[in-house]
Enzyme design. Structure first.
Site, short mmCIF file in Angstrom:
data_model
loop_
_atom_site.label_atom_id
_atom_site.label_comp_id
_atom_site.label_asym_id
_atom_site.label_seq_id
_atom_site.Cartn_x
_atom_site.Cartn_y
_atom_site.Cartn_z
N HIS A 17 -0.67 6.60 2.96
CA HIS A 17 -0.65 5.26 3.54
C HIS A 17 -1.51 5.12 4.79
O HIS A 17 -2.24 4.15 4.95
CB HIS A 17 0.77 4.81 3.87
CG HIS A 17 0.80 3.47 4.55
ND1 HIS A 17 1.20 3.28 5.85
CD2 HIS A 17 0.41 2.24 4.11
CE1 HIS A 17 1.07 2.00 6.18
NE2 HIS A 17 0.60 1.35 5.14
N CYS A 74 0.80 -1.23 0.00
CA CYS A 74 0.00 0.00 0.00
C CYS A 74 0.83 1.28 0.00
O CYS A 74 0.69 2.13 -0.88
CB CYS A 74 -0.94 0.01 1.21
SG CYS A 74 -2.08 -1.39 1.27
#
Length: 486
Positions: free
Chosen positions: A133, A74
Site C-alpha cells: 500500500h 488500494c
C-alpha cells in the site's frame, strides 16, 4: 580422484537445489502494478487511447477482459492479491490492512505474501515503488518522516525507491512538478497538472529508470528473480508531462456513456467522490449524485486521466525494452495489474469506492515465456486472488492450501474448461457478485433497495436496477455471495 570428488559435490549441490523447489528452468517474474488503472487501454477496445507499449505487450500475451479486484481501494485490494484470499472481516477493507495483518504480526510458518513464498523457494525478490500500500514500501503517515519499518518485512531481499526532489514516498505519491506535492501545497491544488518536464520530472519516470538499472543487476545474479515495479499514476492527481497531454485532442475525448446515477438504487451504493472533493481544493467543480460536473469539466478530467495512462504506458515500455535488450524476455513472466478500476464520471462519480463494475474491473495482462507471437483474449471471469496460485504453478512451487484463488494457467493455455462461475467484491456497505450475465449488489443494513441487480447482456453500464422484477435471479445469485464471518 579429485575430479570424482568435485563431480560428487556438484551432484549433491544440484540435488539439494532441486529439493528446495528451485529448478534451472524457473522463470523470472516482472510484476508491474498500476494504481487506479481501469482497463482504459487500446488493447481493451478503446481505440482512441494512446497506449502503444501495453498494446504491443498485449499482442504477445493473454489479455483478461473480465478481471475483477476484490476491494475498490488500494491497500485492501493489494492485500487480497498478495495473499490470494478474500477479505473475511470489515477490517480487511481498510487501506491499513497490510500493516495490521502483516507488518505488525509475529512471523509464522506461512508466507506473508506470494513474494515471500517465491523468496523462500530460491527467488531473489526486488521491489521498486508501490507494490503493497505505501508508496515506497515503508510504514509512515502522509505528513511523517520516512521510517525504516518495511510494510512487508519478510518479502523483499531489496526494496528501493527514488523520491527525487520529493524526499518522501508519500510526497512522491501526490507529486506536482518541481518537487512540490499535495501535502506541501496543503491541498490547495487542482486534481491535474500538465507540466513541460521530461518523464523524470514526475516520480514514475524515476521508477522506470531505477527499474532499468535494477534489471542489469538482477541479470548478473544468475538466479531467478522477482522484480515488482509499482507505478503511481493514473492515481489522483492526474499529473503528467505535457507531451502526453498533447497525444489527445480535448474536444474529441468521449464522455461517460452512463453519467447519471442508476435508477432504483439505494443511495448507499453511490459515493460522494470524497477523495476527489476533499483532497483538491482548487478543483473547478465538485461532483455529487445530484450535481454531476459539466461536460466541459468532465472532458478536461478525462483528458488528464488519459494523459496519465499514456505516461505510464511509456514507462512500462522502457522496462520491457530493457528486458529485451538484456535478452531476459524469453525466460520472464510479465504481469501488468491494475489494483482496481475508477469512475470517470460514470454514475456521476469521480472515484473508486463503490461495488459497481467501474470500480472493481481493472486491467490484467500476463505474458508467459516463449509466447512472443501468441496474443490471446480471455473473456472468462478472473479475480486478483488468482495471481498467487498462477505464479505458483508457473514456477513449480507448491501453494499454501488455504488460498481462495485458482490458477489461471489453463486460461493462459487457451482452455475454458475451468472458467469461474463468479467474481466477488467487498466494500463497507455491502457485497457484490458478478457472473457471466448479471451483477448483484447486496446492502444488508438497508431496509429499502437491499439488492441491486443489473443485466450485463442488455445493460452493460449498470443503469437500471431490476432486482424487484427478477427475485428468482436475486436468490440464485445471493447463494454465490460470501458475507463476512463476524
Amino acid at each position: 580422484m579429485q575430479y570424482v570428488k568435485i563431480l560428487y559435490a556438484a551432484v549433491l549441490f544440484l540435488t539439494a537445489w532441486s529439493c528446495s523447489g528451485q529448478t534451472a528452468q524457473q522463470p523470472n517474474i516482472v510484476f508491474i502494478s498500476v494504481d487506479d488503472l481501469r482497463p482504459q487501454l487500446g488493447c481493451y477496445g478503446f481505440d482512441y487511447m494512446n497506449t502503444p507499449n501495453l498494446d504491443k505487450l498485449a499482442s504477445q500475451s493473454t489479455v483478461f477482459k473480465n478481471h475483477f479486484t476484490q476491494v475498490p481501494t488500494c491497500g485492501a485490494s493489494r492485500y487480497s492479491m498478495l495473499t490470494g484470499k478474500y477479505p473475511t472481516h470489515p477490517s480487511e477493507l481498510r487501506n491499513n490492512v497490510i500493516v495490521e495483518k502483516i507488518t505488525n504480526q509475529k512471523s509464522s510458518n506461512q508466507p506473508e505474501t506470494f513474494i515471500h513464498l517465491l523468496k523462500k523457494n530460491g527467488y531473489y525478490t526486488s521491489g521498486i515503488g508501490k507494490i503493497s500500500h505505501s508508496a515506497d514500501g515503508y510504514v509512515y503517515g502522509y505528513n511523517e518522516p520516512v521510517s525504516k519499518q518495511r510494510e512487508l518485512p519478510l518479502s523483499w531481499d531489496t526494496l528501493q525507491f527514488d523520491t527525487g526532489p520529493w524526499e518522501t514516498g508519500w510526497d512522491a505519491f501526490f507529486a506536482y512538478s518541481g518537487g512540490q506535492s499535495r501535502t506541501t501545497l496543503q491541498k490547495k491544488v487542482k486534481p491535474y497538472e500538465m507540466a513541460s518536464v521530461p518523464d523524470s520530472g514526475y516520480p514514475d519516470g524515476l521508477t522506470a529508470n531505477l527499474s532499468i538499472k535494477e534489471l542489469t543487476r538482477l541479470k548478473k545474479l544468475n538466479r531467478p528473480f522477482f522484480l515488482g515495479v509499482g507505478f503511481l499514476k493514473p492515481h489522483l492527481p492526474f499529473n503528467a508531462p505535457s507531451q502526453y497531454w498533447n497525444l489527445y485532442q480535448k474536444n474529441n475525448i468521449p464522455l461517460s456513456p452512463n453519467p447519471e446515477a442508476p435508477e432504483n438504487v439505494n443511495s448507499t451504493a453511490l459515493t460522494n467522490s470524497g477523495e476527489f472533493n476533499n483532497g483538491y481544493q482548487k478543483a473547478e467543480e465538485h461532483p455529487s449524485a445530484e450535481h454531476p460536473v459539466s461536460k466541459e469539466y468532465a472532458r478536461r478530467l478525462r483528458h488528464a486521466y488519459f494523459a496519465a495512462i499514456s505516461y505510464i504506458d511509456a514507462q512500462i515500455g522502457k522496462v520491457i525494452s530493457e528486458l529485451d535488450r538484456l535478452n531476459l524476455t524469453e525466460n520472464t513472466i510479465i504481469i501488468v495489474w491494475g489494483d482496481h478500476g475508477w469512475h470517470l464520471g460514470d454514475h456521476s462519480i469521480w472515484g473508486k469506492h463503490t461495488l459497481f463494475e467501474r470500480a472493481l474491473k481493472s486491467a490484467l495482462i500476463i505474458k508467459m515465456p516463449g509466447t512472443s507471437k501468441s496474443g490471446k483474449i480471455a473473456d472468462g471471469l478472473v479475480e486478483s486472488i488468482d495471481i498467487y496460485p498462477t505464479l505458483c504453478e508457473l514456477c513449480n512451487i507448491n501453494p499454501p492450501e488455504d488460498l481462495d484463488g485458482s490458477s489461471l494457467v489453463p486460461l493462459l493455455n487457451g482452455s475454458t474448461a475451468k472458467e469461474k462461475k463468479a467474481a466477488l467484491g467487498f466494500w463497507h456497505n455491502g457485497y457484490t457478485v458478478r457472473n457471466e450475465n448479471f451483477r448483484l449488489m447486496y446492502f444488508p443494513k438497508e431496509k429499502e433497495n437491499e439488492f441491486a441487480l443489473f443485466n450485463h447482456q442488455n445493460d452493460p453500464y449498470e443503469t437500471t436496477n431490476i432486482a424487484d422484477s427478477h427475485p428468482e435471479i436475486v436468490q440464485e445469485m445471493k447463494l454465490l455471495l460470501k458475507p463476512f464471518n463476524e
